[in-house]
Design a protein around this motif. Structure first.
Motif, short mmCIF file in Angstrom:
data_model
loop_
_atom_site.label_atom_id
_atom_site.label_comp_id
_atom_site.label_asym_id
_atom_site.label_seq_id
_atom_site.Cartn_x
_atom_site.Cartn_y
_atom_site.Cartn_z
N ALA A 89 4.51 9.22 -37.76
CA ALA A 89 4.84 8.80 -36.40
C ALA A 89 4.82 9.98 -35.43
CB ALA A 89 6.22 8.15 -36.37
N TYR A 90 4.35 9.68 -34.23
CA TYR A 90 4.44 10.68 -33.16
C TYR A 90 4.82 9.98 -31.85
CZ TYR A 90 -0.20 9.42 -31.29
OH TYR A 90 -1.26 8.75 -30.73
N LEU A 91 5.45 10.76 -31.01
CA LEU A 91 5.83 10.28 -29.69
C LEU A 91 4.83 10.85 -28.70
CD1 LEU A 91 8.09 8.78 -28.04
CD2 LEU A 91 9.01 11.06 -27.60
N PRO A 92 4.07 10.01 -27.98
CA PRO A 92 3.14 10.55 -27.00
C PRO A 92 3.91 11.24 -25.89
CG PRO A 92 3.12 8.13 -26.97
CD PRO A 92 4.06 8.56 -28.04
N GLY A 93 3.46 12.40 -25.51
CA GLY A 93 4.11 13.15 -24.45
C GLY A 93 4.95 14.30 -24.96
N ARG A 94 5.87 14.75 -24.13
CA ARG A 94 6.70 15.91 -24.42
C ARG A 94 8.16 15.51 -24.56
NH1 ARG A 94 2.46 16.67 -21.18
NH2 ARG A 94 1.22 18.54 -21.44
N ILE A 95 8.95 16.39 -25.19
CA ILE A 95 10.38 16.13 -25.36
C ILE A 95 11.14 17.31 -24.77
CG2 ILE A 95 12.24 15.72 -27.01
CD1 ILE A 95 10.06 14.56 -28.92
N PRO A 96 12.00 17.10 -23.78
CA PRO A 96 12.72 18.20 -23.14
C PRO A 96 13.64 18.95 -24.11
CG PRO A 96 13.10 16.11 -21.98
CD PRO A 96 12.34 15.79 -23.22
N ALA A 97 13.84 20.23 -23.85
CA ALA A 97 14.66 21.09 -24.70
C ALA A 97 16.08 20.55 -24.89
CB ALA A 97 14.70 22.50 -24.13
N GLY A 98 16.63 19.88 -23.90
CA GLY A 98 17.99 19.35 -23.97
C GLY A 98 18.17 18.26 -25.01
N ARG A 99 17.07 17.71 -25.51
CA ARG A 99 17.14 16.65 -26.53
C ARG A 99 16.82 17.17 -27.92
NH1 ARG A 99 13.44 12.12 -24.21
NH2 ARG A 99 13.67 11.36 -26.33
N VAL A 100 16.64 18.50 -28.04
CA VAL A 100 16.24 19.11 -29.31
C VAL A 100 17.33 20.05 -29.78
CG1 VAL A 100 14.48 20.52 -30.44
CG2 VAL A 100 13.82 18.99 -28.57
N ARG A 101 17.72 19.90 -31.06
CA ARG A 101 18.79 20.75 -31.61
C ARG A 101 18.35 21.28 -32.97
NH1 ARG A 101 22.84 18.97 -35.06
NH2 ARG A 101 22.25 16.84 -34.59
N LEU A 102 18.40 22.60 -33.14
CA LEU A 102 18.05 23.24 -34.40
C LEU A 102 19.08 22.86 -35.46
CD1 LEU A 102 16.13 25.29 -35.78
CD2 LEU A 102 17.73 27.07 -35.05
#
Length: 113
Positions: A89-102
């Motif tokens: 699966a992939y999400l078309p487009g980009r994902i903002p940094a605020g929604r990403v957590r290491l």
């Protein structure tokens, strides 16, 4: 064990500064090859794992020639995910940094596939 309530993205540790600043952006690929070894984006979007088992598969096929990070991604609408033709699966487009957590950093290459 990974928190599977969110989706997971696997990426080379070389991409960590860019992800922290810009989020997940397929157009910024270049610091390291993709997990499958590609030098260019395979799709115009971001590959996401739907759980720990899928993330472990990507850890096994790591062709970045180095360690990888696993990032949890918040707020993904399952209905927007597309299949790349191989069942991933992939999400078309980009994902903002605020929604990403290491969630795991510097996972060394595994022996597997």
């Amino acid at each position: 064990m990974l928190d599977t309530s969110n989706h997971i993205h696997v990426s080379s540790v070389l991409n960590r500064p860019s992800i922290a600043q810009h989020g997940l952006d397929w157009a910024r690929m270049g610091a390291a090859p993709g997990i499958a070894g590609s030098r260019r984006p395979e799709v115009e979007g971001i590959f996401l794992c739907r759980g720990a088992e899928e993330a472990e598969f990507f850890l096994q096929i790591n062709n970045t020639r180095g360690p990888v990070d696993l990032c949890s991604v918040d707020g993904i609408n399952e209905g927007l995910l597309l299949d790349n033709g191989n069942g991933f699966a992939y999400l078309p487009g980009r994902i903002p940094a605020g929604r990403v957590r290491l969630v795991r950093s510097g996972v060394p290459p595994q022996r597997g596939y």
